[in-house]
Design an enzyme around this catalytic site. Structure first.
Site, PDB file in Angstrom:
ATOM      1  N   ASN A 308       6.154  72.618 -30.924  1.00  0.00           N
ATOM      2  CA  ASN A 308       6.410  71.271 -30.409  1.00  0.00           C
ATOM      3  C   ASN A 308       7.851  70.891 -30.729  1.00  0.00           C
ATOM      4  O   ASN A 308       8.139  70.327 -31.779  1.00  0.00           O
ATOM      5  CB  ASN A 308       5.430  70.278 -31.043  1.00  0.00           C
ATOM      6  N   TYR A 320      14.425  65.830 -42.246  1.00  0.00           N
ATOM      7  CA  TYR A 320      15.032  66.921 -43.010  1.00  0.00           C
ATOM      8  C   TYR A 320      16.519  66.684 -43.257  1.00  0.00           C
ATOM      9  O   TYR A 320      16.996  66.774 -44.396  1.00  0.00           O
ATOM     10  CB  TYR A 320      14.834  68.249 -42.279  1.00  0.00           C
ATOM     11  N   HIS A 347      -0.072  63.137 -39.266  1.00  0.00           N
ATOM     12  CA  HIS A 347      -1.092  63.857 -38.499  1.00  0.00           C
ATOM     13  C   HIS A 347      -2.496  63.467 -38.960  1.00  0.00           C
ATOM     14  O   HIS A 347      -3.392  63.254 -38.132  1.00  0.00           O
ATOM     15  CB  HIS A 347      -0.900  65.371 -38.640  1.00  0.00           C
TER      16      HIS A 347
END
Length: 438
Positions: A308, A320, A347
């Site tokens: 993804n 990050y 998630h």
């Protein structure tokens, strides 16, 4: 690790280019033929046995109940996103006229608190809507996915434009130029989470391609429902009504390996190919690299990077990169853990509210297995390891689908009246006394 910047260029999705090859296109047609065969076989079976044809339609109807509430929630989040744009402009334009540095700091801090408060309230309201109105899975998915998408878009917009404002001097001859509202609206609807002042665009909309993507989307939704209704549910739907032996549960997990990979491929084709290309074509968005060739991977570290690209880019640039450069002072390992941690939490939050219960298998997979596979490094790029990767992926997807289905039916068939926090957090699968250990 070298930090890269996202570059937007004109390019098709990988499958779009591959389908130009007549041989690959034939494989695509073969899959369609197999799907038609499955539908016909099931239709005949349903008609001869039950006197009616179902084909997963019942599951679709049940899953999209109260769709109007989900759409109202979407409109609410869209309105909040627009208000976020005007709030950002208010913050940016007014701070120029503040005479003292201390006042500027207070002004900035005030709006930072408001922004964080919006993030928190955004998650809370989505959970509230899904819970209070008891939305079924598909309607819940619309609410939580879109809420998360809007939040990620707003963060991207604010994070990308803040440096312009912060570096602008009050007495600078150059005027502070902020994005127009029309461009912000365009960004809200284009299939990317990375904000830029300009994107590559196609010259015109290919309406044939739009129709193709739309019909693919509808077809995959039906197929997804069909797979769950025909292959997954029959093996688990009695859990909570009768006892399952340990051997039965293990057998269900292994039997649903193929079901799991069908669900995974359906999700991929629906969410990352057809749906994204549909909106890309409608908005004339030129860069359509929504995924890479993840199916050629031989290890999960490569899979997580290629599966993804839309979310991967957002996590890389805004989590990050920021953690690597600012929070952890160039410590790549801690920055990677931050990425996996945030990704795992979000998630799990999405799945929890979409399905209506807490069952943290996906959280464990993302936070622990994802981190582990990432730090283990790559496997040899050979056919054997690609086959092993595919089996591991299929088994993992099947295991997740089966265990979530067991938990779903355990809570539905053996509910607890007035559940406590302990009942909510501990899997009902383990406490409903429906497993025969003898």
């Amino acid at each position: 690790n070298k930090i890269y910047e996202k570059q937007f260029v004109h390019r098709n999705s990988l499958l779009t280019d591959l389908f130009e090859n007549i041989h690959v296109r034939t494989v695509y047609h073969l899959f369609i033929t197999i799907l038609i065969g499955l539908f016909v076989n099931t239709a005949v079976y349903d008609y001869l046995k039950y006197g009616k044809v179902v084909l997963g339609l019942k599951l679709i109807k049940l899953s999209f109940v109260k769709l109007h509430i989900a759409l109202l929630a979407w409109f609410g989040y869209f309105t909040c996103a627009c208000l976020a744009y005007f709030s950002f402009k208010l913050w940016a334009n007014y701070r120029i006229f503040l005479p003292k540095l201390k006042q500027v700091h207070i002004w900035d801090l005030l709006w930072l608190v408001i922004l964080v408060g919006y993030y928190v309230c955004s998650f809370q309201t989505a959970g509230y809507v899904v819970t209070v109105f008891e939305l079924p899975p598909a309607s819940s998915a619309i609410v939580v996915f879109e809420q998360t998408r809007f939040l990620m878009k707003i963060h991207s917009f604010v994070r990308s434009n803040c440096p312009k404002v912060l570096h602008h001097k009050p007495h600078d001859d150059n005027k502070l130029i902020l994005p127009e509202f029309s461009h912000f609206l365009y960004f809200i609807f284009v299939p990317t989470l990375i904000y830029r002042d300009a994107y590559p665009k196609t010259k015109k909309i290919n309406w044939n391609f739009v129709c193709c993507c739309f019909f693919e989307t509808v077809a995959v939704v039906f197929f997804f429902s069909f797979v769950i209704d025909r292959f997954l549910n029959p093996s688990v739907q009695d859990f909570g009504i009768r006892k399952y032996t340990v051997n039965e549960i293990i057998l269900c997990i292994f039997e649903n390996t193929i079901t799991g990979v069908l669900i995974l491929l359906s999700n991929f084709f629906l969410l990352l190919h057809s749906w994204q290309n549909l909106f890309a074509e409608l908005t004339r968005f030129g860069d359509r690299m929504f995924y890479r060739d993840w199916w050629t991977c031989t290890d999960f570290s490569g899979y997580f990077r290629k599966w993804n690209i839309i979310v991967q880019d957002w996590l890389y640039i805004y989590i990050y990169k920021d953690f690597h450069e600012t929070v952890f002072h160039n410590n790549a390992i801690l920055a990677k853990f931050a990425v996996f941690g945030i990704s795992a939490v979000v998630h799990e939050w999405i799945v929890t509210y979409m399905l209506g219960f807490f069952f943290p298998l996906l959280f464990i997979e993302f936070l622990f297995l994802g981190s582990l596979f990432n730090f283990l490094g790559g496997a040899p790029k050979t056919a054997v390891f690609n086959i092993l990767f595919w089996y591991a992926l299929s088994f993992g997807a099947g295991s997740l689908a089966t265990m979530y289905a067991f938990e779903f039916y355990a809570r539905m068939n053996a509910p607890i009246e007035n559940p406590t926090l302990k009942d909510i957090l501990i899997p009902r699968f383990l406490t409903c006394e429906c497993i025969d250990y003898s």
